[in-house]
Scaffold this motif. Structure first.
Motif, short mmCIF file in Angstrom:
data_model
loop_
_atom_site.label_atom_id
_atom_site.label_comp_id
_atom_site.label_asym_id
_atom_site.label_seq_id
_atom_site.Cartn_x
_atom_site.Cartn_y
_atom_site.Cartn_z
N GLY A 1 0.78 -1.22 0.00
CA GLY A 1 0.00 0.00 0.00
C GLY A 1 0.81 1.28 0.00
O GLY A 1 0.23 2.38 0.00
N LYS A 2 2.13 1.18 -0.03
CA LYS A 2 2.98 2.38 0.09
C LYS A 2 3.32 3.01 -1.26
O LYS A 2 3.45 4.23 -1.35
CB LYS A 2 4.26 2.03 0.83
CG LYS A 2 4.03 1.60 2.28
CD LYS A 2 5.35 1.25 2.96
CE LYS A 2 5.12 0.83 4.41
NZ LYS A 2 6.39 0.47 5.08
N GLY A 3 3.51 2.22 -2.28
CA GLY A 3 4.00 2.73 -3.55
C GLY A 3 5.51 2.62 -3.66
O GLY A 3 6.19 2.17 -2.72
N ALA A 4 6.04 3.03 -4.77
CA ALA A 4 7.47 2.89 -5.05
C ALA A 4 8.26 4.08 -4.51
O ALA A 4 7.74 5.20 -4.40
CB ALA A 4 7.70 2.76 -6.54
N ASP A 5 9.50 3.85 -4.19
CA ASP A 5 10.39 4.94 -3.80
C ASP A 5 10.69 5.86 -4.98
O ASP A 5 10.84 7.07 -4.82
CB ASP A 5 11.71 4.37 -3.26
CG ASP A 5 11.50 3.53 -2.02
OD1 ASP A 5 11.23 4.11 -0.95
OD2 ASP A 5 11.59 2.29 -2.12
N LEU A 6 10.80 5.25 -6.16
CA LEU A 6 11.10 6.00 -7.37
C LEU A 6 10.29 5.45 -8.53
O LEU A 6 10.23 4.23 -8.72
CB LEU A 6 12.60 5.91 -7.70
CG LEU A 6 13.06 6.46 -9.05
CD1 LEU A 6 12.83 7.97 -9.13
CD2 LEU A 6 14.53 6.14 -9.30
N VAL A 7 9.66 6.33 -9.29
CA VAL A 7 8.94 5.95 -10.51
C VAL A 7 9.66 6.58 -11.70
O VAL A 7 9.91 7.78 -11.72
CB VAL A 7 7.46 6.39 -10.47
CG1 VAL A 7 6.78 6.07 -11.79
CG2 VAL A 7 6.74 5.71 -9.32
N VAL A 8 9.98 5.75 -12.69
CA VAL A 8 10.71 6.20 -13.88
C VAL A 8 9.81 6.00 -15.09
O VAL A 8 9.50 4.86 -15.45
CB VAL A 8 12.02 5.40 -14.05
CG1 VAL A 8 12.85 5.97 -15.19
CG2 VAL A 8 12.82 5.37 -12.76
N GLU A 9 9.36 7.09 -15.70
CA GLU A 9 8.44 7.00 -16.83
C GLU A 9 9.24 7.12 -18.14
O GLU A 9 9.77 8.17 -18.46
CB GLU A 9 7.40 8.11 -16.76
CG GLU A 9 6.06 7.76 -17.41
CD GLU A 9 6.17 7.32 -18.85
OE1 GLU A 9 6.01 6.11 -19.12
OE2 GLU A 9 6.42 8.18 -19.71
N CYS A 10 9.29 6.01 -18.88
CA CYS A 10 10.10 5.96 -20.11
C CYS A 10 9.26 5.78 -21.37
O CYS A 10 9.80 5.84 -22.47
CB CYS A 10 11.09 4.79 -20.03
SG CYS A 10 12.23 4.86 -18.65
N SER A 11 7.97 5.54 -21.23
CA SER A 11 7.16 5.18 -22.40
C SER A 11 6.78 6.37 -23.26
O SER A 11 6.58 6.24 -24.47
CB SER A 11 5.88 4.46 -21.95
OG SER A 11 4.96 5.37 -21.37
N GLY A 12 6.62 7.54 -22.65
CA GLY A 12 6.14 8.70 -23.38
C GLY A 12 4.64 8.70 -23.59
O GLY A 12 4.10 9.58 -24.26
N SER B 1 10.06 9.95 -5.36
CA SER B 1 10.48 10.76 -6.52
C SER B 1 9.97 10.16 -7.82
O SER B 1 9.78 8.95 -7.93
CB SER B 1 12.00 10.86 -6.58
OG SER B 1 12.53 11.50 -5.44
N ILE B 2 9.76 11.04 -8.79
CA ILE B 2 9.35 10.67 -10.14
C ILE B 2 10.33 11.30 -11.11
O ILE B 2 10.69 12.47 -10.96
CB ILE B 2 7.93 11.18 -10.45
CG1 ILE B 2 6.89 10.53 -9.53
CG2 ILE B 2 7.56 10.95 -11.92
CD1 ILE B 2 5.55 11.26 -9.53
N VAL B 3 10.78 10.55 -12.11
CA VAL B 3 11.57 11.14 -13.18
C VAL B 3 10.91 10.82 -14.51
O VAL B 3 10.50 9.68 -14.77
CB VAL B 3 13.05 10.67 -13.16
CG1 VAL B 3 13.18 9.16 -13.32
CG2 VAL B 3 13.86 11.39 -14.23
#
Length: 361
Positions: A250-261, A278-280
């Motif tokens: 239920g916490k989510g990720a420490d880091l989300v990396v969006e590469c798909s566009g 963080s999100i990048v």
């Protein structure tokens, strides 16, 4: 200083107008001060190449001129030195990066030459090879010594052509920071996403969750992600937000990396990341995207944009050379320059499980 066998004419893929291109014989360029002439041995097709060729990249803003030679993910060997070059020698094996800043503006002075304030101003010295300056779909090309990096003899030219992609992923991760032992969600198992997966592992991530389409061997890209150690979420059959929350208590990720566009994928990011996470964003988005900004504020979420790969290529070369990033797994097809149309179709349509397609001039 040069090799004696350099021809006066060379083959190159020349873009003459939107959707009008082909392999032509053109003059072999000559290096100017602090430039080298490179014999291009391998070029990787990038996701930005098809819209550039069709005249739709960045809303049709680039290229700045026609005719031009595209291509920016490459490796080769130096065959001639321009005046003032003593950092390299003829015969050096090198990989390139696309961005070379003017070196004069405040961004360049900070080392952020991908954000050069003289962007597009060739007279000031800015170069964006393959976009606003001639690129690598050619037998030979001229590059600034600021835009090339030595690769070891143990690295193939095909692997060297993957340095750009690897460095793009690495730059994005280092912008946001990979938490040691933390959970990283990567959206998009394309070349950048698969490189990001391996770079995140090298930087100390404890767990990688890959979001993509086609689970259980239905997708060559997701299959490779699993082989590389990722847990998979098929967004076509599962609610990605619900599933990631289930996988993270239920916490989510420490880091989300969006590469798909993909616009929808970008809209998921705030709901996938944990409080204080963080999100990048590495993908290219075509229209404005709505995000729940109250969550960004109340959960103190950091969002980073990421463009290009400044100051990341040498480290990427080290990761590839050491085997920590295995780009050979991503190279699925190799074509000659004369077969460019077939190479492009294979890449765009993902024929025969295509991930990364290499062209050899």
């Amino acid at each position: 200083m040069s090799s004696p066998e350099i021809p006066s004419k060379m083959k190159a893929l020349v873009l003459e107008a939107p959707n009008k291109y082909g392999v032509r014989w053109v003059d072999t360029p000559k290096p100017g001060p602090y430039e080298v002439l490179v014999r291009v041995r391998a070029v990787a097709i990038c996701g930005s190449d098809p819209p550039l060729l069709s005249g739709t990249f960045a809303g049709g803003k680039y290229p700045l001129f026609y005719p031009m030679i595209p291509g920016h993910e490459w490796a080769g060997e130096i065959v001639a030195l321009g005046p003032g070059v003593d950092e390299f020698k003829v015969g050096d094996r090198v990989a390139g990066e696309a961005h070379k800043g003017c070196g004069l503006c405040s961004m360049c002075k900070k080392g952020r030459y991908n954000l050069c304030e003289n962007f597009g101003n060739m007279e000031k010295g800015h170069r964006w090879y393959g976009f606003i300056a001639n690129g690598a779909y050619a037998q030979y090309q001229v590059y600034s010594i600021k835009a090339i990096h030595k690769i070891p003899d143990t690295m193939s030219f095909e692997e060297g052509a993957m340095v750009d992609t690897t460095a793009i992923a690495l730059h994005g991760l280092k912008r946001a920071g990979v938490p040691p032992g933390g959970t990283v969600v990567i959206i998009g198992p394309g070349p950048v996403g698969l490189c990001a997966l391996q770079c995140a592992q090298a930087l100390g991530a404890g767990r990688i969750i890959m979001l993509g389409r086609g689970h259980g061997g239905k997708s060559s890209r997701m299959k490779v992600a699993k082989e590389l150690g990722a847990e998979l979420v098929d967004v076509q059959v599962e609610d990605p937000i619900k599933r990631v929350l289930e996988m993270t208590d239920g916490k989510g990720a420490d880091l989300v990396v969006e590469c798909s566009g993909a616009d929808i994928a970008c809209s998921w990011t705030v709901d996938l990341v944990r409080k204080g996470g963080s999100i990048v964003l590495i993908g290219n988005y075509k229209k404005p995207i709505s995000l729940p900004m109250f969550k960004v504020v109340f959960n103190e979420i950091s969002i980073y944009g990421s463009r290009g790969n400044p100051n990341a290529s040498d480290e990427a070369i080290g990761l590839i050379a050491s085997g920590k990033v295995d780009v050979k797994k991503l190279i699925t097809h190799v074509f000659s320059l004369d077969e460019f149309d077939k190479a492009l179709e294979t890449f765009v349509k993902r024929l025969d499980g295509a991930i990364k397609v290499i062209v050899k001039p």
